[in-house]
Design an enzyme around this catalytic site. Structure first.
Site, PDB file in Angstrom:
ATOM      1  N   GLY A 147      42.298  40.424  40.488  1.00 36.40           N
ATOM      2  CA  GLY A 147      43.175  41.144  41.419  1.00 36.40           C
ATOM      3  C   GLY A 147      44.058  42.138  40.695  1.00 36.40           C
ATOM      4  N   ARG A 151      43.525  53.004  39.221  1.00 30.90           N
ATOM      5  CA  ARG A 151      44.030  53.684  38.013  1.00 30.90           C
ATOM      6  C   ARG A 151      43.388  53.109  36.764  1.00 30.90           C
ATOM      7  NH1 ARG A 151      50.457  53.908  39.594  1.00 30.90           N
ATOM      8  NH2 ARG A 151      50.035  54.265  41.796  1.00 30.90           N
ATOM      9  N   GLY A 152      42.292  52.387  36.970  1.00 31.13           N
ATOM     10  CA  GLY A 152      41.571  51.891  35.802  1.00 31.13           C
ATOM     11  C   GLY A 152      42.007  50.524  35.291  1.00 31.13           C
ATOM     12  N   LEU A 212      41.319  47.445  36.575  1.00 33.34           N
ATOM     13  CA  LEU A 212      40.165  46.534  36.557  1.00 33.34           C
ATOM     14  C   LEU A 212      39.200  46.909  35.434  1.00 33.34           C
ATOM     15  CD1 LEU A 212      38.538  44.204  37.718  1.00 33.34           C
ATOM     16  CD2 LEU A 212      37.464  45.825  39.278  1.00 33.34           C
ATOM     17  N   SER A 218      34.201  39.849  46.361  1.00 32.98           N
ATOM     18  CA  SER A 218      34.865  40.005  47.665  1.00 32.98           C
ATOM     19  C   SER A 218      34.307  41.208  48.418  1.00 32.98           C
ATOM     20  CB  SER A 218      36.376  40.178  47.472  1.00 32.98           C
ATOM     21  OG  SER A 218      36.648  41.371  46.757  1.00 32.98           O
ATOM     22  N   TYR A 252      31.513  45.833  41.668  1.00 31.18           N
ATOM     23  CA  TYR A 252      31.119  45.383  40.330  1.00 31.18           C
ATOM     24  C   TYR A 252      29.885  46.050  39.721  1.00 31.18           C
ATOM     25  CZ  TYR A 252      34.725  41.882  40.921  1.00 31.18           C
ATOM     26  OH  TYR A 252      35.946  41.270  41.099  1.00 31.18           O
ATOM     27  N   PHE A 271      33.224  29.693  43.449  1.00 32.34           N
ATOM     28  CA  PHE A 271      34.209  29.524  42.374  1.00 32.34           C
ATOM     29  C   PHE A 271      35.094  30.750  42.331  1.00 32.34           C
ATOM     30  CE2 PHE A 271      30.297  31.237  40.528  1.00 32.34           C
ATOM     31  CZ  PHE A 271      30.726  32.344  39.821  1.00 32.34           C
TER      32      PHE A 271
HETATM   33  C1  LIG Z   1      39.009  45.301  43.458  1.00 33.40           C
HETATM   34  C2  LIG Z   1      40.193  45.612  42.570  1.00 33.40           C
HETATM   35  C3  LIG Z   1      40.392  44.469  41.593  1.00 33.40           C
HETATM   36  C4  LIG Z   1      39.907  46.924  41.800  1.00 33.40           C
HETATM   37  O1  LIG Z   1      40.931  47.164  40.856  1.00 33.40           O
HETATM   38  P1  LIG Z   1      41.311  48.668  40.398  1.00 33.40           P
HETATM   39  O2  LIG Z   1      42.261  48.536  39.267  1.00 33.40           O
HETATM   40  O3  LIG Z   1      41.702  49.462  41.567  1.00 33.40           O
HETATM   41  O4  LIG Z   1      39.923  49.193  39.860  1.00 33.40           O
HETATM   42  P2  LIG Z   1      39.749  50.425  38.844  1.00 33.40           P
HETATM   43  O5  LIG Z   1      40.811  51.437  39.099  1.00 33.40           O
HETATM   44  O6  LIG Z   1      39.604  49.918  37.461  1.00 33.40           O
HETATM   45  O7  LIG Z   1      38.388  50.945  39.382  1.00 33.40           O
HETATM   46  C5  LIG Z   1      37.289  51.276  38.596  1.00 33.40           C
HETATM   47  C6  LIG Z   1      36.315  51.998  39.486  1.00 33.40           C
HETATM   48  O8  LIG Z   1      35.916  51.133  40.555  1.00 33.40           O
HETATM   49  C7  LIG Z   1      36.191  51.757  41.821  1.00 33.40           C
HETATM   50  N1  LIG Z   1      36.615  50.677  42.722  1.00 33.40           N
HETATM   51  C8  LIG Z   1      37.514  49.734  42.453  1.00 33.40           C
HETATM   52  N2  LIG Z   1      37.668  48.912  43.504  1.00 33.40           N
HETATM   53  C9  LIG Z   1      36.832  49.357  44.450  1.00 33.40           C
HETATM   54  C10 LIG Z   1      36.532  48.914  45.765  1.00 33.40           C
HETATM   55  N3  LIG Z   1      37.174  47.851  46.284  1.00 33.40           N
HETATM   56  N4  LIG Z   1      35.629  49.592  46.479  1.00 33.40           N
HETATM   57  C11 LIG Z   1      35.006  50.666  45.937  1.00 33.40           C
HETATM   58  N5  LIG Z   1      35.243  51.122  44.681  1.00 33.40           N
HETATM   59  C12 LIG Z   1      36.153  50.474  43.958  1.00 33.40           C
HETATM   60  C13 LIG Z   1      37.270  52.749  41.532  1.00 33.40           C
HETATM   61  O9  LIG Z   1      37.273  53.772  42.493  1.00 33.40           O
HETATM   62  C14 LIG Z   1      36.882  53.242  40.165  1.00 33.40           C
HETATM   63  O10 LIG Z   1      35.847  54.174  40.274  1.00 33.40           O
HETATM   64  P3  LIG Z   1      35.591  55.300  39.160  1.00 33.40           P
HETATM   65  O11 LIG Z   1      35.199  54.570  37.912  1.00 33.40           O
HETATM   66  O12 LIG Z   1      34.501  56.110  39.734  1.00 33.40           O
HETATM   67  O13 LIG Z   1      36.882  56.004  39.017  1.00 33.40           O
HETATM   68  C15 LIG Z   1      41.515  45.817  43.374  1.00 33.40           C
HETATM   69  O14 LIG Z   1      41.287  46.835  44.297  1.00 33.40           O
HETATM   70  C16 LIG Z   1      41.968  44.574  44.096  1.00 33.40           C
HETATM   71  O15 LIG Z   1      42.755  43.804  43.563  1.00 33.40           O
HETATM   72  N6  LIG Z   1      41.485  44.358  45.359  1.00 33.40           N
HETATM   73  C17 LIG Z   1      41.869  43.243  46.164  1.00 33.40           C
HETATM   74  C18 LIG Z   1      41.471  41.898  45.584  1.00 33.40           C
HETATM   75  C19 LIG Z   1      39.977  41.815  45.358  1.00 33.40           C
HETATM   76  O16 LIG Z   1      39.159  42.207  46.173  1.00 33.40           O
HETATM   77  N7  LIG Z   1      39.621  41.256  44.194  1.00 33.40           N
HETATM   78  C20 LIG Z   1      38.230  41.073  43.793  1.00 33.40           C
HETATM   79  C21 LIG Z   1      37.895  39.641  43.972  1.00 33.40           C
HETATM   80  S1  LIG Z   1      36.163  39.358  43.647  1.00 33.40           S
END
Ligand SMILES: CC(C)(COP(=O)(O)OP(=O)(O)OC[C@H]1O[C@@H](n2cnc3c(N)ncnc32)[C@H](O)[C@@H]1OP(=O)(O)O)[C@@H](O)C(=O)NCCC(=O)NCCS
Length: 394
Positions: free
Chosen positions: A81, A89-90, A92, A116, A121, A394
């Site tokens: 998360g 903003r990178g 993840l 989710s 991924y 999990f």
């Molecule tokens: C999913 C989540 C962890 C992504 O984190 P983030 O810091 O925004 O991801 P990043 O900025 O590192 O993204 C990397 C790339 O993935 C893309 N991306 C990230 N989340 C995405 C999503 N939900 N849908 C589509 N694209 C996504 C970004 O646009 C970015 O693309 P780019 O490389 O072309 O610029 C965050 O949105 C989150 O916490 N969501 C809610 C909780 C959740 O769903 N957790 C996952 C549980 S399995």
């Protein structure tokens, strides 16, 4: 500048709260926290910091994954998360980078997760390696055929009585099926706590007197009447599974039985007199797999009888995996030969457990064909008789 590091135990709860907020849930109460805390491994809970502030988290636990013909050590990734004011903003991306390094250092050739959202991924090299389905049966309209497997006994236990029995029965059930993962003691206590009090367990005992299957189920009273939600059902063979379904479909005062997260090849529709009464209401991605060390991961499984194929793997996120691999029934080697097929590491994950045929991915545009004869060979190499299935959250 995002800084990612393994969190100290004193920081675990804050990371769990951040994760729950990211999933739009309330922070954990003490009881939930105690459950989650038991699953956390020191060194595997990562935090991402921006200016000293915790803005993201991801964790993994040490597990194993059954692959065709063997098992492989696997990091089970969860708790991902990013704080809502810091997404895109990178954060993840940095967490994934550090996590893959850690997975490799631990000698785990693969990482795995349940996603989710299906859009997150793949860019990090994960692909859908197994799928599951949801099935619904109207109890009044379902009858078992005479030729459906039958045998043994089913007894009903409450949660507490079943608790000590299920881990051992689980280990007896389908441990060789690709997609199977381990369930340790913290997993089971988390499972019971998550389901709450209102569940029952049916245990099947085979003709030999050995417990060889179980179903965990509970009532769900809704607008469409009373359903039995089957949260988990495992059996060591078709007789145990059929007998548990027969039992569930015989419970009084129930209108529907709903099987969640079931394998695609469960022969339910073959066991009942009217196959249309077994309604498949969802087919979804189950386990996402990332071949973190492609050579070691490919070597962990066996292959069908066919001519070896040279495959070029592209891997933008972990570029040292890039290059040619000769894959054949006698093993897997790095290869400098002209590649016959080219694919991304995320597409390789879809072949890895046998969920997809290479020819399907060719049609999907996910495998580039240099030598058409290699497609049928790749189909035979990667295909498995049983459909992969994880069936463990999990
Ligand atoms: C999913 C989540 C962890 C992504 O984190 P983030 O810091 O925004 O991801 P990043 O900025 O590192 O993204 C990397 C790339 O993935 C893309 N991306 C990230 N989340 C995405 C999503 N939900 N849908 C589509 N694209 C996504 C970004 O646009 C970015 O693309 P780019 O490389 O072309 O610029 C965050 O949105 C989150 O916490 N969501 C809610 C909780 C959740 O769903 N957790 C996952 C549980 S399995």
């Amino acid at each position: 500048m995002i800084d990612v590091r393994a969190l100290a135990e004193s920081e675990f709860r804050a990371s769990q709260d951040l994760f729950r907020r990211a999933l739009l849930r309330k922070p954990a109460n003490d009881e939930d926290w105690a459950r989650v805390r038991g699953c956390l491994e020191v060194g595997r809970v990562l935090g991402a910091f921006d200016g000293g502030e915790l803005v993201g988290t991801a964790r993994a636990t040490s597990n194993e994954l059954a692959v065709p013909g063997g098992r492989v050590a696997a990091g089970a990734v969860t708790g991902v998360g990013v704080r809502a004011d810091r997404t895109r903003r990178g954060v993840l991306r940095e967490l994934m980078r550090v996590q893959f390094d850690d997975v490799r250092q631990r000698g785990e050739p693969v990482a795995m997760l349940h996603a989710s959202e299906a859009t997150i991924y793949e860019r990090f090299g994960y692909g859908v390696a197994s799928r599951h389905r949801k099935v619904e049966l109207e109890r009044a309209r379902v009858a078992f055929r005479d030729d459906a497997p039958r045998g043994g006994q089913v007894r009903v236990l409450d949660r507490k009585a079943a608790d000590p029995l299920l881990p051992e029965i689980y280990r007896r059930c389908a441990v060789d099926r690709a997609g199977w993962i381990g369930r340790d003691e913290p997993w089971w206590s988390g499972f019971w706590q998550y389901l709450g009090e209102d569940v029952l367990v049916a245990v099947h005992t085979g003709e030999d007197g050995v417990d060889d299957g179980f179903a965990v189920y509970g009532p769900n009273h809704g607008e469409r009447g009373t359903a039995l939600d089957v949260h988990d059902l495992k059996g060591a063979d078709a007789t145990a599974v059929a007998q548990l379904w027969r039992f569930l479909l015989g419970v009084d005062l129930v209108d529907r039985v709903v099987g969640h997260v079931r394998p695609l090849d469960e022969p339910l529709e073959w066991w009942v007199t009217d196959r249309r009464q077994c309604r498949v209401t969802e087919v979804e991605d189950d386990l996402w797999v990332r071949l973190v060390d492609v050579l070691a991961a490919l070597r962990a499984r066996t292959y069908g009888a066919a001519e070896p194929v040279v495959v070029e793997v592209r891997d933008a996120f972990l570029p040292d995996n890039e290059g040619g691999y000769r894959i054949g029934p006698d093993g897997v080697e790095r290869s400098a030969d002209e590649p016959q097929l080219r694919l991304d590491v995320s597409a390789l994950a879809a072949l890895y457990l046998g969920d997809q045929l290479a020819s399907t991915l060719v049609a999907a545009g996910r495998i580039e064909v240099r030598d058409p004869a290699a497609v049928a060979a790749a189909d035979r190499l990667f295909a498995t008789l049983e459909t992969p299935w994880c069936g463990t959250g999990f």
